[in-house]
Design a protein around this motif. Sequence first.
Motif, short mmCIF file in Angstrom:
data_model
loop_
_atom_site.label_atom_id
_atom_site.label_comp_id
_atom_site.label_asym_id
_atom_site.label_seq_id
_atom_site.Cartn_x
_atom_site.Cartn_y
_atom_site.Cartn_z
N ARG A 97 -7.53 8.50 -0.65
CA ARG A 97 -7.87 9.09 1.33
C ARG A 97 -7.96 10.94 1.09
O ARG A 97 -9.48 10.97 1.63
N TYR A 98 -7.36 11.30 0.03
CA TYR A 98 -8.16 13.55 0.41
C TYR A 98 -8.72 13.71 -0.27
O TYR A 98 -8.91 14.79 -0.58
N MET A 99 -8.63 13.02 -2.04
CA MET A 99 -8.99 13.56 -2.57
C MET A 99 -10.66 12.55 -3.35
O MET A 99 -11.37 12.80 -4.93
N ASP A 100 -10.32 11.28 -2.77
CA ASP A 100 -11.63 10.37 -3.70
C ASP A 100 -11.27 10.03 -4.80
O ASP A 100 -9.87 10.66 -5.49
N MET A 132 -3.63 5.37 -3.08
CA MET A 132 -3.40 5.10 -1.34
C MET A 132 -3.61 7.33 -0.70
O MET A 132 -4.35 6.86 0.04
N TYR A 133 -2.79 7.57 -1.15
CA TYR A 133 -2.75 8.49 -0.88
C TYR A 133 -3.85 9.70 -1.55
O TYR A 133 -5.06 10.68 -0.99
N GLY A 134 -3.44 9.71 -2.51
CA GLY A 134 -4.30 10.45 -4.07
C GLY A 134 -6.04 10.52 -2.76
O GLY A 134 -7.10 11.61 -3.99
N MET A 138 -2.03 5.12 -10.37
CA MET A 138 -2.65 6.27 -9.97
C MET A 138 -4.22 5.88 -9.45
O MET A 138 -4.76 5.20 -9.76
N ALA A 139 -4.76 7.54 -9.16
CA ALA A 139 -5.85 7.77 -8.69
C ALA A 139 -6.65 7.30 -9.57
O ALA A 139 -6.91 7.67 -10.99
N HIS A 178 1.12 -1.35 -0.25
CA HIS A 178 0.14 -0.04 0.01
C HIS A 178 0.81 1.49 0.05
O HIS A 178 0.57 2.80 0.42
N ARG A 179 2.06 1.25 -1.21
CA ARG A 179 3.13 2.14 -1.18
C ARG A 179 3.10 2.88 0.69
O ARG A 179 3.10 4.02 0.62
#
Length: 713
Positions: free
Chosen positions: A623-626, A619-621, A233-234, A182-183
């Motif tokens: 979480r904060y941006m859908d 994972m990060y993208g 990517m997201a 999960h990076r």
Amino acid sequence: MKKLFFSFFILLSTLNFSQTKLFTVEDVIFGTSRKPQPFRQLSWIPNSDSYSWIDGQTENQVLLSSNIKSTKVDTIISIKEINENLKSLADKPIVNLFINWISKNELSFWNGANYYSFNTKSKLLTKVNSTNNNAEEKFVSPNNKLIAYTVGNNLFFSKEAGKEIQITFEKDTNIVNGQAVHRNEFGINSGIFWSPNSNYIAFYRMDQTMVTDYPLVDITPTPAKLKNIKYPMAGQTSHQVTIGIYDTRNGKTVWLKTGEPLDQYLTCLTWQPDEKYFYVAHLNRDQNHMQLKKYDVSNGELVKILFEETNDKYVEPQNELVFLPNSNDKFIWQSQRDGFNHLYLYDTEGNLIKQITKGNWVVTQFNGFDEKAKNIFITSTKESPIERHLYKVNLVSGEITKLTKDSGTHSAIPNFNNNYFIDSYSNLTTPRVVNLINTKGDIVKNILTLENPFKEYKMPETKIFTIKNEEGIDLYCRMILPTDFDSTKKYPVIVYVYGGPHAQEVNNIFGMGRYFTWFYLMAQKGFIIFTLDNRGSANRGLEFEQATFRKLGTIEIKDQITGVNYLKKLKFVDENRFGVYGWSYGGFMTTSLMLRTNNTFKVGACGGAVIDWKYYEVMYGERYMDTPQTNPEGYNESSLLNYVQNLNGKLLLVHGTSDPTVVWQNTLSFVKKAQELNKPLDYFPYVGHSHGVTGKDAIHLYYKITNYFLENL
């Protein structure tokens, strides 16, 4: 005006030495504060009130020890002695001494593929075990006899020196075992988890075959070579993770039946102390629903869901379970469910026994239990968001006692029974103090008061204070004034910004390291250096952090402009000369501030900038941006490709050409758009570097950034 922007103010200046030495770019990269500090690897010796540390450099390194009740310093062993012993064992010498205590009279260290123990009483050096020469991700078992490790994408296990046992046999290199998944989000930093009694190895298996390749190019060979990495990517297809449990006694692997959806996140992996059960926090891909699940180690079956947590924005499990001493049925869980990160006591049936800590402050670290497990020790922001202190919390009454007394940022290491702590702290005027304290917070012994590393330099004054934004929220700020500051003059400002999740820039610490030394250099050159922690940054509670959800860049800009407006009211600030500098998320913020604030900033410089969140990882993208599919408006608003036409100031973008974190496509896309719109842009690729620029090339980077502000601001 005073009422408008001051709710809290502290003014602490750096130590006032009448010195005149000026900083150089070389000082920024290799300077005094970046040299090895004394009392390296400071740690307690198990089952004792003695402690050890490394002293000296290179061939003069020695391991020293002392006792809490004594001033005597003993030499345990030197690197020269170790190398003499290694020579007799036909092994190569070690260059640096990195040790780990096993017991009161035994320590261990690695030398390449070989793992050694050294008995401090008998002075006997023993080769305990070894691994394959190509081994990575090496983890020693709790009994200090066995080693689990990876070679390539497979997991191995060494029962004894020279006896290698292969656990997984994946031929497809896109299926990876025993490595972080999960990076490295959700607090994950490894992929191997030994059981408490060394009978089992739990491990991640990550299938990335369905994830698209992302190209990195190595230009050192002729012709250049392509190196593909997996970078979901997201909004795109993510990898699939499962968990295996390998029995070191019979060589069998049981797979936990973690089920579907296959692109879920599995974190907070924890062994029950008796090794009968294993716990996993399941998080859905939307990251708004967490289930803590209990599995039977013998067959991998799900026993039960202990509890669930949901949030309309996101849930972010970061910490494994902590079982109470000598207990197989009670554990502590960390959660932000009430708006701040706190501790909760549960039993293994999923019953909440009690919330242990509560309040508008954040637990930043769990430090352990006292000898009878009646109290726990934590580090938290209870005193102030910009400080860290050690506290004792009674598990029955909930009574909280503050143990560290001096203002600043404290880090505590408990001894074997938590009767004493090594307390290391700094503040704006104190470089580093290390004390031994007891459970009442009394200082038993001072073992280090670090001399100011900048005592020869002409130092600027540093202030920390708060201002209120339009919503009445306190925003913490740091301002470093130019040396020889004259309030009747006007000075240009460089705003240093990060502004993203999991980071807090304004803390009551003594500023050292690369960034701070550069701040001091620029202050000597006549710049004000200003930093503000906007909403979205860490350690202020969930509402503060989640304010930026689905619209990264918008709320942060609003808060940063609050800081700019405050500065413009100061008579000594030149309101026409504002610059901004940042890296990574700070690069995104730097570019956003250059493009989305109506020419407020004249000059910007940044590295590794996210330009469009659709280019960032899942994972990060998400979480904060859908996802871009579910939040097209948010992605469109935050994409800096939509604001390139607003570039009127001077902007320098730099990027590592082999960056696996913020891929090069981000700033290359920005360059392409600038070309299309005929917008002047300064751009520099750091060839072969990843998300940061290191080594001698860092000198080039900081000369470039320094001169960019000197020439343009």
